[in-house]
Design an enzyme around this catalytic site. Structure first.
Site: not given
Length: 209
Positions: A106, A156, A187
């Protein structure tokens, strides 16, 4: 200029193995990706710094203006700070001759991607989970010799497919060797994404070039 000192964890590992630079996601800590590093290569050295930016108390590597909208100037500044820290840490711990592989999730994957595009002399190998394009107009640097693995979910909302595709395109346009893994989720780091990254890592040349 003195390199910034970031709070971090370091484990020397086997001198014949690479260094895994662990870059956690928003709200994370240096410990978050330690199990992943152990699974990828239990012999590797581990360098796991902590992000210093705070977003309502959640740690981040750089500021954002809104969800998916990054403060480009801050991305660039923080990327250079991280690159300088990594360079100094490698010298401090005597690991400058071991290959370095950034492993990020991320927000951590995004600053690693920025490092690939802005500081390839420091970042030239990376495993990126849920990354997206971190800077709108990266410099036209020659990234031949750079190897990147990216895992992204088709659903995502935090790292949209279009932005992830722009990152892949930018890397390939600059001659980076890019391997992509797509899955139907969001995600996250999936078992399939781990297995694909592990296979990619085993194929990585054991050099610092």
């Amino acid at each position: 200029m003195t390199a910034p000192e970031l709070h971090h964890r370091f484990t020397e590992g086997d001198p014949a193995s690479p260094v895994l630079l662990l870059l956690h996601g928003t709200g994370g800590t240096p410990e978050d990706l330690l199990p992943l590093a152990e699974a990828l290569d239990p012999r590797a050295a581990v360098l796991a710094p902590a992000a210093t930016e705070s977003e309502y108390g959640a740690s981040r590597w750089f500021r954002r203006l809104a969800e998916g909208v990054f403060d480009t100037e801050d991305v660039i500044e923080r990327t250079h700070e991280l690159a300088d820290f990594v360079t100094a840490a490698r010298k401090r711990y005597g690991i400058e001759n071991r290959p370095l592989i950034a492993v990020g999730f991320s927000n951590g994957a995004n600053i690693a991607a920025a490092g690939l595009l802005l500081r390839p002399e420091v970042f030239n190998k990376a495993i990126l989970y849920s990354a997206m394009m971190p800077v709108p107009d990266p410099p036209e640097l020659d990234l031949a010799g750079t190897r990147v693995f990216l895992s992204n979910g088709d659903r995502d909302p935090m790292a949209p497919a279009a932005s992830a595709a722009r990152l892949v395109e930018a890397l390939r346009e600059r001659s980076a060797d890019v391997t992509t893994f797509r899955f139907s989720g969001g995600h996250e780091i999936t078992r399939g994404g781990f297995a694909a990254a592990s296979a990619w890592l085993k194929r990585a040349p054991a050099t610092t070039e």
